[in-house]
Design an enzyme around this catalytic site. Structure first.
Site, PDB file in Angstrom:
ATOM      1  N   HIS A   1      -7.467  -4.475  -1.038  1.00 60.06           N
ATOM      2  CA  HIS A   1      -8.781  -3.943  -0.701  1.00 60.06           C
ATOM      3  C   HIS A   1      -9.290  -3.013  -1.787  1.00 60.06           C
ATOM      4  CE1 HIS A   1      -7.640   0.063   1.544  1.00 60.06           C
ATOM      5  NE2 HIS A   1      -7.100  -0.007   0.365  1.00 60.06           N
TER       6      HIS A   1
ATOM      7  N   CYS B   1      -7.680   4.334  -3.666  1.00 60.02           N
ATOM      8  CA  CYS B   1      -8.180   3.159  -2.934  1.00 60.02           C
ATOM      9  C   CYS B   1      -9.540   2.702  -3.457  1.00 60.02           C
ATOM     10  CB  CYS B   1      -8.243   3.446  -1.429  1.00 60.02           C
ATOM     11  SG  CYS B   1      -6.615   3.328  -0.651  1.00 60.02           S
TER      12      CYS B   1
ATOM     13  N   HIS C   1      -6.307  -3.315  -4.954  1.00 58.71           N
ATOM     14  CA  HIS C   1      -4.877  -3.019  -4.923  1.00 58.71           C
ATOM     15  C   HIS C   1      -4.387  -3.411  -3.545  1.00 58.71           C
ATOM     16  CE1 HIS C   1      -6.849   0.370  -3.091  1.00 58.71           C
ATOM     17  NE2 HIS C   1      -5.765   0.487  -2.354  1.00 58.71           N
TER      18      HIS C   1
ATOM     19  N   ASP D   1      -3.466 -12.071   6.058  1.00 57.63           N
ATOM     20  CA  ASP D   1      -2.310 -12.005   5.160  1.00 57.63           C
ATOM     21  C   ASP D   1      -2.613 -12.638   3.802  1.00 57.63           C
ATOM     22  OD1 ASP D   1       0.339 -11.315   4.511  1.00 57.63           O
ATOM     23  OD2 ASP D   1       1.032 -13.344   4.961  1.00 57.63           O
ATOM     24  N   HIS D   2      -2.262 -11.903   2.734  1.00 57.02           N
ATOM     25  CA  HIS D   2      -2.489 -12.345   1.346  1.00 57.02           C
ATOM     26  C   HIS D   2      -3.966 -12.579   1.039  1.00 57.02           C
ATOM     27  CE1 HIS D   2       1.831 -12.636   1.349  1.00 57.02           C
ATOM     28  NE2 HIS D   2       1.795 -12.727   0.035  1.00 57.02           N
TER      29      HIS D   2
ATOM     30  N   GLU E   1      -0.906   1.835   7.106  1.00 50.50           N
ATOM     31  CA  GLU E   1      -1.341   1.395   5.773  1.00 50.50           C
ATOM     32  C   GLU E   1      -0.259   1.729   4.740  1.00 50.50           C
ATOM     33  OE1 GLU E   1      -5.620   1.336   4.102  1.00 50.50           O
ATOM     34  OE2 GLU E   1      -4.750   3.231   3.436  1.00 50.50           O
TER      35      GLU E   1
ATOM     36  N   HIS F   1      -1.802  -3.320  -0.015  1.00 49.55           N
ATOM     37  CA  HIS F   1      -1.005  -2.518   0.913  1.00 49.55           C
ATOM     38  C   HIS F   1      -0.148  -3.466   1.748  1.00 49.55           C
ATOM     39  CE1 HIS F   1      -2.909   1.424   0.368  1.00 49.55           C
ATOM     40  NE2 HIS F   1      -4.078   0.790   0.310  1.00 49.55           N
TER      41      HIS F   1
HETATM   42 NI    NI Z   1      -5.844   1.412  -0.450  1.00 47.99          NI
END
Ligand code: NI
Length: 137
Positions: free
Chosen positions: A16, A35, A41, A81-82, A126, A43
């Site tokens: 995100h 972020c 990047h 996911d992914h 997170e 999580h």
């Molecule tokens: Ni983040």
């Protein structure tokens, strides 16, 4: 009948970027820190779905956790996911993919499948130390 809470854990990895287009780079960095990284990047999100309700007298279950597992797989894992949440997930095209907003989106996706007499609580990690909870209020 006693009220019991049953829990199911799940996991997804997603990328995100948190930002507001109308803000300057400086302000975005000040508010969102790492972020805000322009190149996104990832999580490792840990999800706990909790259902609270009375034990069914016939089955002895509050809710069939195998069924919950399948709903989470289809509605949450396959959707998130992914994925790059900003670019690939419809809900986040106009909504910042913070843990708070992701928890609300997950809640709304699951609410459609879970009988209304059961309360749902979403716990979303997170990072190992940062997590949010949402139960529809
Ligand atoms: Ni983040």
């Amino acid at each position: 009948m006693p009220k019991v809470t049953v829990h199911r854990k799940a996991h997804f990895n997603a990328a995100h970027r948190l930002y507001r287009e109308e803000w300057s780079d400086d302000k975005n960095f000040e508010v969102f820190g790492k972020c805000n990284n322009h190149n996104f990047h990832g999580h490792n999100y840990e999800l706990i779905v909790s259902l609270t309700g009375e034990i069914d007298q016939e089955t002895g279950y509050v809710y069939d956790l195998g069924k919950l597992k399948r709903i989470i797989k289809i509605e949450i894992e396959e959707a998130l996911d992914h994925k790059n949440l900003n670019l690939e997930v419809e809900e986040f095209k106009t909504l910042n993919p913070t843990a708070e907003n992701i928890a609300v989106v997950i809640f709304n996706k699951l609410r459609k499948h879970i009988p209304l007499h059961l309360e749902i609580e979403i716990t979303l990690y997170e990072t190992p130390r940062n997590f949010v909870t949402y139960s529809g209020n």
